[in-house]
Scaffold this motif. Structure first.
Motif, short mmCIF file in Angstrom:
data_model
loop_
_atom_site.label_atom_id
_atom_site.label_comp_id
_atom_site.label_asym_id
_atom_site.label_seq_id
_atom_site.Cartn_x
_atom_site.Cartn_y
_atom_site.Cartn_z
N LYS A 39 -4.00 7.18 -8.85
CA LYS A 39 -5.17 8.25 -8.90
C LYS A 39 -5.27 7.65 -7.56
O LYS A 39 -6.15 6.50 -6.94
CB LYS A 39 -5.79 7.36 -9.35
CG LYS A 39 -6.03 7.71 -10.70
CD LYS A 39 -6.74 7.99 -12.19
CE LYS A 39 -6.77 7.44 -13.54
NZ LYS A 39 -7.33 6.67 -14.60
N GLY A 40 -4.37 8.25 -6.13
CA GLY A 40 -5.05 8.06 -4.70
C GLY A 40 -4.11 6.76 -4.34
O GLY A 40 -4.14 6.79 -2.97
N LEU A 41 -2.81 6.38 -4.13
CA LEU A 41 -2.72 5.18 -4.24
C LEU A 41 -1.33 5.44 -2.94
O LEU A 41 -1.61 5.55 -1.51
CB LEU A 41 -1.20 4.17 -4.94
CG LEU A 41 -0.43 3.45 -4.45
CD1 LEU A 41 -1.63 2.68 -4.01
CD2 LEU A 41 0.42 3.00 -5.47
N SER A 42 -1.13 7.23 -3.24
CA SER A 42 -0.22 7.73 -2.00
C SER A 42 -0.93 8.03 -0.69
O SER A 42 -0.72 7.96 0.54
CB SER A 42 0.59 8.65 -2.55
OG SER A 42 -0.48 9.61 -2.93
N ASP A 43 -2.07 8.70 -1.17
CA ASP A 43 -3.22 8.66 0.10
C ASP A 43 -3.50 7.61 0.94
O ASP A 43 -3.41 7.62 2.34
CB ASP A 43 -4.95 9.47 -0.18
CG ASP A 43 -3.90 10.58 -1.30
OD1 ASP A 43 -3.43 12.04 -0.51
OD2 ASP A 43 -5.17 10.99 -2.02
N LEU A 44 -3.68 6.16 0.20
CA LEU A 44 -4.14 5.24 0.62
C LEU A 44 -3.16 4.88 1.34
O LEU A 44 -2.88 4.09 2.40
CB LEU A 44 -4.33 4.22 -0.50
CG LEU A 44 -5.05 3.12 -0.13
CD1 LEU A 44 -6.23 3.34 0.50
CD2 LEU A 44 -5.19 1.82 -1.00
N LEU A 45 -1.19 4.34 1.31
CA LEU A 45 -0.43 3.89 1.37
C LEU A 45 -0.05 4.88 2.63
O LEU A 45 -0.44 4.64 3.54
CB LEU A 45 0.88 4.36 0.79
CG LEU A 45 0.74 2.99 -0.60
CD1 LEU A 45 1.66 3.27 -1.18
CD2 LEU A 45 0.79 1.58 0.39
N CYS A 46 -0.62 7.04 2.36
CA CYS A 46 -0.56 7.61 3.72
C CYS A 46 -1.25 6.73 5.10
O CYS A 46 -1.43 6.17 6.47
CB CYS A 46 -0.54 8.97 3.52
SG CYS A 46 1.06 9.06 2.57
N LYS A 47 -2.38 6.70 4.79
CA LYS A 47 -3.45 6.16 5.34
C LYS A 47 -3.13 4.74 6.00
O LYS A 47 -3.48 4.75 7.59
CB LYS A 47 -4.79 5.86 4.86
CG LYS A 47 -6.05 5.59 6.32
CD LYS A 47 -7.63 5.86 5.07
CE LYS A 47 -7.97 7.32 4.73
NZ LYS A 47 -8.96 7.29 3.95
N PHE A 48 -3.29 3.72 5.33
CA PHE A 48 -1.84 2.54 6.08
C PHE A 48 -1.20 3.19 6.49
O PHE A 48 -1.33 2.08 8.17
CB PHE A 48 -1.56 1.89 5.14
CG PHE A 48 -0.90 0.58 5.38
CD1 PHE A 48 -1.54 -1.09 5.64
CD2 PHE A 48 0.53 0.79 5.54
CE1 PHE A 48 -0.82 -2.16 6.11
CE2 PHE A 48 1.26 -0.82 6.51
CZ PHE A 48 0.09 -1.47 6.44
N TRP A 49 0.25 3.62 6.90
CA TRP A 49 1.49 3.72 7.42
C TRP A 49 0.54 5.02 9.03
O TRP A 49 0.76 4.44 9.91
CB TRP A 49 2.63 4.71 6.90
CG TRP A 49 2.60 3.65 6.05
CD1 TRP A 49 2.69 3.53 4.51
CD2 TRP A 49 3.57 2.51 6.52
NE1 TRP A 49 3.42 2.72 4.42
CE2 TRP A 49 4.39 1.75 5.19
CE3 TRP A 49 3.89 1.84 7.79
CZ2 TRP A 49 5.81 0.28 5.33
CZ3 TRP A 49 4.88 0.56 7.43
CH2 TRP A 49 4.95 0.03 6.04
N GLY A 50 -0.56 5.19 9.24
CA GLY A 50 -1.34 6.13 10.12
C GLY A 50 -1.24 5.69 10.63
O GLY A 50 -1.40 5.62 12.07
#
Length: 82
Positions: A39-50
């Motif tokens: 639930k939101g892991l992909s968003d969190l990872l996208c934010k990390f990589w950004g």
């Protein structure tokens, strides 16, 4: 992987999670479990990589400016002397 950029990105993500949970350890654990469950892991990872990419490019840009500025300073002083 650029260790400094990765550390900065991790720190930013941890700060965001701490703010989100109000520095409550149990709530923090709950939120992290929700992220891990998808639930939101992909968003969190996208934010990390950004953040990681931004930090990495910022460092390279700063190094490039310092190199050019140092070289320009050298040329100005060299020309002034002669």
């Amino acid at each position: 992987m650029d260790e400094t950029a990765a550390n900065n990105a991790s720190c930013e993500i941890m700060k965001e999670l701490a703010e989100l949970t109000g520095n409550d350890l149990l709530k923090f654990e709950e939120v992290v479990k929700e992220y891990v469950e998808g639930k939101g892991l992909s968003d969190l990872l996208c934010k990390f990589w950004g953040i990681y990419i931004f930090e990495h490019l910022s460092q390279r840009f700063e190094e490039k400016i310092q190199q050019q500025k140092g070289f320009i300073w050298f040329l100005k002083n060299f020309i002034t002397i002669y």
